[in-house]
Design an enzyme around this catalytic site. Structure first.
Site, PDB file in Angstrom:
ATOM      1  N   ARG A 107       0.807  -1.231   0.000  1.00 33.48           N
ATOM      2  CA  ARG A 107       0.000   0.000   0.000  1.00 33.48           C
ATOM      3  C   ARG A 107       0.834   1.272   0.000  1.00 33.48           C
ATOM      4  O   ARG A 107       0.341   2.357   0.303  1.00 33.48           O
ATOM      5  CB  ARG A 107      -1.002   0.028   1.167  1.00 33.48           C
ATOM      6  CG  ARG A 107      -1.998  -1.100   1.134  1.00 33.48           C
ATOM      7  CD  ARG A 107      -3.245  -0.749   1.917  1.00 33.48           C
ATOM      8  NE  ARG A 107      -4.230  -1.803   1.792  1.00 33.48           N
ATOM      9  CZ  ARG A 107      -4.287  -2.852   2.597  1.00 33.48           C
ATOM     10  NH1 ARG A 107      -3.438  -2.961   3.603  1.00 33.48           N
ATOM     11  NH2 ARG A 107      -5.203  -3.767   2.410  1.00 33.48           N
ATOM     12  N   LYS A 129       2.909  11.385 -11.533  1.00 34.30           N
ATOM     13  CA  LYS A 129       2.155  10.448 -12.372  1.00 34.30           C
ATOM     14  C   LYS A 129       2.985   9.185 -12.508  1.00 34.30           C
ATOM     15  O   LYS A 129       4.120   9.230 -12.985  1.00 34.30           O
ATOM     16  CB  LYS A 129       1.898  11.045 -13.759  1.00 34.30           C
ATOM     17  CG  LYS A 129       0.721  11.991 -13.799  1.00 34.30           C
ATOM     18  CD  LYS A 129       0.377  12.349 -15.231  1.00 34.30           C
ATOM     19  CE  LYS A 129      -0.825  13.271 -15.272  1.00 34.30           C
ATOM     20  NZ  LYS A 129      -1.121  13.732 -16.641  1.00 34.30           N
ATOM     21  N   GLU A 171       9.157  18.529 -24.611  1.00 34.23           N
ATOM     22  CA  GLU A 171       8.384  18.891 -23.409  1.00 34.23           C
ATOM     23  C   GLU A 171       8.785  20.287 -22.936  1.00 34.23           C
ATOM     24  O   GLU A 171       7.968  21.024 -22.380  1.00 34.23           O
ATOM     25  CB  GLU A 171       8.608  17.865 -22.283  1.00 34.23           C
ATOM     26  CG  GLU A 171       8.082  16.461 -22.583  1.00 34.23           C
ATOM     27  CD  GLU A 171       6.554  16.335 -22.525  1.00 34.23           C
ATOM     28  OE1 GLU A 171       5.864  17.334 -22.229  1.00 34.23           O
ATOM     29  OE2 GLU A 171       6.056  15.219 -22.800  1.00 34.23           O
ATOM     30  N   LYS A 228       6.571  23.250 -14.676  1.00 31.86           N
ATOM     31  CA  LYS A 228       5.805  22.043 -14.342  1.00 31.86           C
ATOM     32  C   LYS A 228       5.446  22.012 -12.858  1.00 31.86           C
ATOM     33  O   LYS A 228       4.315  21.705 -12.492  1.00 31.86           O
ATOM     34  CB  LYS A 228       6.588  20.788 -14.727  1.00 31.86           C
ATOM     35  CG  LYS A 228       5.888  19.527 -14.221  1.00 31.86           C
ATOM     36  CD  LYS A 228       5.828  18.401 -15.157  1.00 31.86           C
ATOM     37  CE  LYS A 228       4.850  17.352 -14.632  1.00 31.86           C
ATOM     38  NZ  LYS A 228       4.926  16.101 -15.288  1.00 31.86           N
ATOM     39  N   GLU A 238      -4.864  16.687 -11.518  1.00 33.23           N
ATOM     40  CA  GLU A 238      -5.344  16.973 -12.866  1.00 33.23           C
ATOM     41  C   GLU A 238      -6.871  17.111 -12.938  1.00 33.23           C
ATOM     42  O   GLU A 238      -7.535  16.522 -13.795  1.00 33.23           O
ATOM     43  CB  GLU A 238      -4.872  15.881 -13.843  1.00 33.23           C
ATOM     44  CG  GLU A 238      -4.931  16.349 -15.298  1.00 33.23           C
ATOM     45  CD  GLU A 238      -4.305  15.365 -16.252  1.00 33.23           C
ATOM     46  OE1 GLU A 238      -3.080  15.188 -16.181  1.00 33.23           O
ATOM     47  OE2 GLU A 238      -5.027  14.769 -17.063  1.00 33.23           O
ATOM     48  N   ARG A 242      -3.949  21.402 -14.458  1.00 34.38           N
ATOM     49  CA  ARG A 242      -2.878  20.470 -14.855  1.00 34.38           C
ATOM     50  C   ARG A 242      -3.110  19.915 -16.267  1.00 34.38           C
ATOM     51  O   ARG A 242      -2.170  19.470 -16.926  1.00 34.38           O
ATOM     52  CB  ARG A 242      -2.732  19.334 -13.830  1.00 34.38           C
ATOM     53  CG  ARG A 242      -1.551  18.430 -14.163  1.00 34.38           C
ATOM     54  CD  ARG A 242      -1.148  17.500 -13.052  1.00 34.38           C
ATOM     55  NE  ARG A 242      -0.025  16.658 -13.467  1.00 34.38           N
ATOM     56  CZ  ARG A 242       0.669  15.892 -12.664  1.00 34.38           C
ATOM     57  NH1 ARG A 242       0.378  15.853 -11.382  1.00 34.38           N
ATOM     58  NH2 ARG A 242       1.661  15.173 -13.125  1.00 34.38           N
ATOM     59  N   ASN A 246      -1.196  18.671 -20.892  1.00 31.99           N
ATOM     60  CA  ASN A 246      -1.537  17.724 -21.971  1.00 31.99           C
ATOM     61  C   ASN A 246      -1.405  18.355 -23.350  1.00 31.99           C
ATOM     62  O   ASN A 246      -1.652  17.674 -24.364  1.00 31.99           O
ATOM     63  CB  ASN A 246      -2.970  17.205 -21.795  1.00 31.99           C
ATOM     64  CG  ASN A 246      -3.099  16.385 -20.531  1.00 31.99           C
ATOM     65  OD1 ASN A 246      -2.129  15.768 -20.096  1.00 31.99           O
ATOM     66  ND2 ASN A 246      -4.267  16.402 -19.921  1.00 31.99           N
ATOM     67  N   HIS A 249      -0.329  16.411 -26.349  1.00 29.39           N
ATOM     68  CA  HIS A 249      -0.311  14.999 -25.965  1.00 29.39           C
ATOM     69  C   HIS A 249      -1.499  14.186 -26.462  1.00 29.39           C
ATOM     70  O   HIS A 249      -1.413  12.963 -26.521  1.00 29.39           O
ATOM     71  CB  HIS A 249      -0.199  14.860 -24.444  1.00 29.39           C
ATOM     72  CG  HIS A 249       1.201  15.087 -23.947  1.00 29.39           C
ATOM     73  ND1 HIS A 249       1.827  16.299 -24.054  1.00 29.39           N
ATOM     74  CD2 HIS A 249       2.094  14.246 -23.357  1.00 29.39           C
ATOM     75  CE1 HIS A 249       3.048  16.212 -23.545  1.00 29.39           C
ATOM     76  NE2 HIS A 249       3.239  14.973 -23.118  1.00 29.39           N
ATOM     77  N   HIS A 253       0.005  11.240 -28.101  1.00 27.17           N
ATOM     78  CA  HIS A 253      -0.144   9.852 -27.623  1.00 27.17           C
ATOM     79  C   HIS A 253      -0.686   8.954 -28.736  1.00 27.17           C
ATOM     80  O   HIS A 253      -0.333   7.775 -28.822  1.00 27.17           O
ATOM     81  CB  HIS A 253      -1.063   9.787 -26.408  1.00 27.17           C
ATOM     82  CG  HIS A 253      -0.352  10.106 -25.125  1.00 27.17           C
ATOM     83  ND1 HIS A 253      -1.008  10.583 -24.007  1.00 27.17           N
ATOM     84  CD2 HIS A 253       0.952  10.016 -24.785  1.00 27.17           C
ATOM     85  CE1 HIS A 253      -0.122  10.769 -23.038  1.00 27.17           C
ATOM     86  NE2 HIS A 253       1.069  10.435 -23.478  1.00 27.17           N
ATOM     87  N   HIS A 268       8.869   9.287 -27.142  1.00 28.20           N
ATOM     88  CA  HIS A 268       7.730  10.063 -26.647  1.00 28.20           C
ATOM     89  C   HIS A 268       7.797  11.533 -27.098  1.00 28.20           C
ATOM     90  O   HIS A 268       6.817  12.097 -27.594  1.00 28.20           O
ATOM     91  CB  HIS A 268       7.685   9.973 -25.119  1.00 28.20           C
ATOM     92  CG  HIS A 268       6.618  10.820 -24.503  1.00 28.20           C
ATOM     93  ND1 HIS A 268       5.280  10.523 -24.609  1.00 28.20           N
ATOM     94  CD2 HIS A 268       6.684  11.993 -23.795  1.00 28.20           C
ATOM     95  CE1 HIS A 268       4.565  11.460 -23.987  1.00 28.20           C
ATOM     96  NE2 HIS A 268       5.398  12.363 -23.493  1.00 28.20           N
TER      97      HIS A 268
HETATM   98  N1  GLY Z   1       3.147  14.797 -18.274  1.00 28.97           N
HETATM   99  C1  GLY Z   1       2.000  15.560 -17.943  1.00 28.97           C
HETATM  100  C2  GLY Z   1       1.749  15.619 -16.483  1.00 28.97           C
HETATM  101  O1  GLY Z   1       2.591  15.257 -15.685  1.00 28.97           O
HETATM  102  O2  GLY Z   1       0.686  16.018 -16.089  1.00 28.97           O
END
Ligand code: GLY
Length: 366
Positions: A107, A129, A171, A228, A238, A242, A246, A249, A253, A268
């Site tokens: 956990r 993330k 990025e 960031k 998010e 946040r 994206n 992305h 993606h 990426h």
């Molecule tokens: N890579 C986008 C984020 O961390 O929200």
């Protein structure tokens, strides 16, 4: 927000961080590249002498349930408890998968990220993330869970090849678009090709230029990480702003997943760069982003990233992949767009026709 420390002395910084985190056992996760290029720097440190070490494969192809199970098994067999500490030394694959392993083992145990790629320094290792790919979809399974600390050792930039520098730089371009015009301008003025050339052809003749460019890049990393951090601090899970991160992305993606499916996988950041072309175009059409600035960014991307060729036969599959993006609800494709630099417009919906038009621009218009 947990701390992000930028250092050029990883040994001293890590010693301090380990002393500040109570733990019963220490584990270090690397991949087959960082074992070779980065781990030796930590060798003989008293603070890590008793650490257990596991190595996993180094590409996104290893960001799987099987690798995750291997890490859980290793933690279990090594006697890890909820009070143990995992250090992830690697790129985004290692920090994402290691962060997920640590956050779910018994956990949750604490973890520290030491990103070794530009991409992981400015993005993946920061913000909590974590996760793995699943059934062909990027980062399909995971949790939000912040690392205790992120230690960015900028000399690791020297271990990177040209493609990985470009990948991370995409990025940084995104962070420039989200933050301020001066930062974006300095990113667009940076001689990325010269740095890539110097890195690809190391020689005494290129060394001075490479050192100066790497120094500039290291300074830009600091600015980029702060962009960031600020966004994540405001909205760690998010729920709102946040989603700004994206940008590039949703299309990116889709390109990334599709490129894997086609057996010509993109890094990426390259997928994000192509996604930025798409989404800045959509921003011009939908939210009034200045066309001239879009052209400048597109030119920079074309010059430094080349192109990922698609035909209109690929549109349906790319659109399908975009509708599966986990930021979408009820089948609509949800984009983060811009009205200008820093003028962020989250939750912009686009239909199939708009997306096909965007892909037309990507294919023909630039
Ligand atoms: N890579 C986008 C984020 O961390 O929200």
């Amino acid at each position: 927000m947990n701390s992000v420390l930028i250092t050029s002395d990883i040994r001293a910084a890590l010693t301090e961080v380990l002393a500040a985190i109570p733990h019963d056992r220490l584990f270090i996760l690397t991949d087959d590249t960082t074992s070779r290029l980065c781990l030796p720097l930590l060798a003989n440190m008293p603070a890590v002498a008793a650490a257990a070490h596991i190595e996993i494969g180094s590409t996104d192809a290893h960001k799987t349930l099987d690798t995750l199970a291997d890490v859980w098994t290793w933690l279990g067999e090594g006697g890890a408890t909820r009070h143990s500490l995992l250090v992830n030394l690697g790129g985004g694959m290692v920090t994402d998968l290691g962060g997920f392993a640590a956050s779910t083992f018994k956990r949750g145990m604490a973890y520290v990220n030491i990103p070794t790629t530009l991409l992981s320094m400015v993005d993946a290792s920061v913000g909590g993330k974590t996760g793995i790919n699943f059934r062909g979809l990027k980062n399909e399974i995971g949790v939000f869970s912040l690392p205790h600390t992120v230690l960015i050792h900028t000399p690791f930039l020297r271990t990177l090849d040209a493609a990985n520098i470009c990948s991370g730089y995409a990025e940084m371009l995104k962070h420039g678009l989200l933050s301020d015009a001066a930062h974006l301008e300095s990113l667009l003025a940076f001689d990325l090709q010269r740095l890539c050339h110097a890195v690809a052809h190391p020689s005494p003749e290129h060394e001075a230029a490479a050192a100066a460019l790497l120094q500039t890049l290291a300074e830009q990393v600091g600015t980029s990480v702060r962009v960031k951090e600020q966004v994540v601090e405001e909205d760690p899970r998010e729920l709102g702003i946040r989603k700004a991160l994206n940008l590039g992305h949703t299309a990116g993606h889709a390109f990334e997943s599709y490129s894997r499916r086609q057996g010509r996988p993109l890094l990426h950041g390259y997928a994000v760069a192509y996604g930025l072309i798409c989404e800045l175009y959509l921003s011009c059409v939908r939210t009034g982003f200045p066309t001239s600035l879009m052209r400048s960014v597109v030119t920079f991307i074309r010059e430094n990233y080349g192109s990922y060729d698609i035909t209109c036969d690929d549109y349906e599959a790319l659109y399908e992949l975009m509708t599966h993006d986990k930021k979408n609800t009820s089948g609509c494709v949800n984009f983060t767009l811009l009205g200008g630099v820093r003028d962020i417009r989250i939750d912009q919906l686009a239909d199939r026709d708009a997306i096909f038009d965007m892909l037309d621009f990507y294919r023909e218009g630039c």
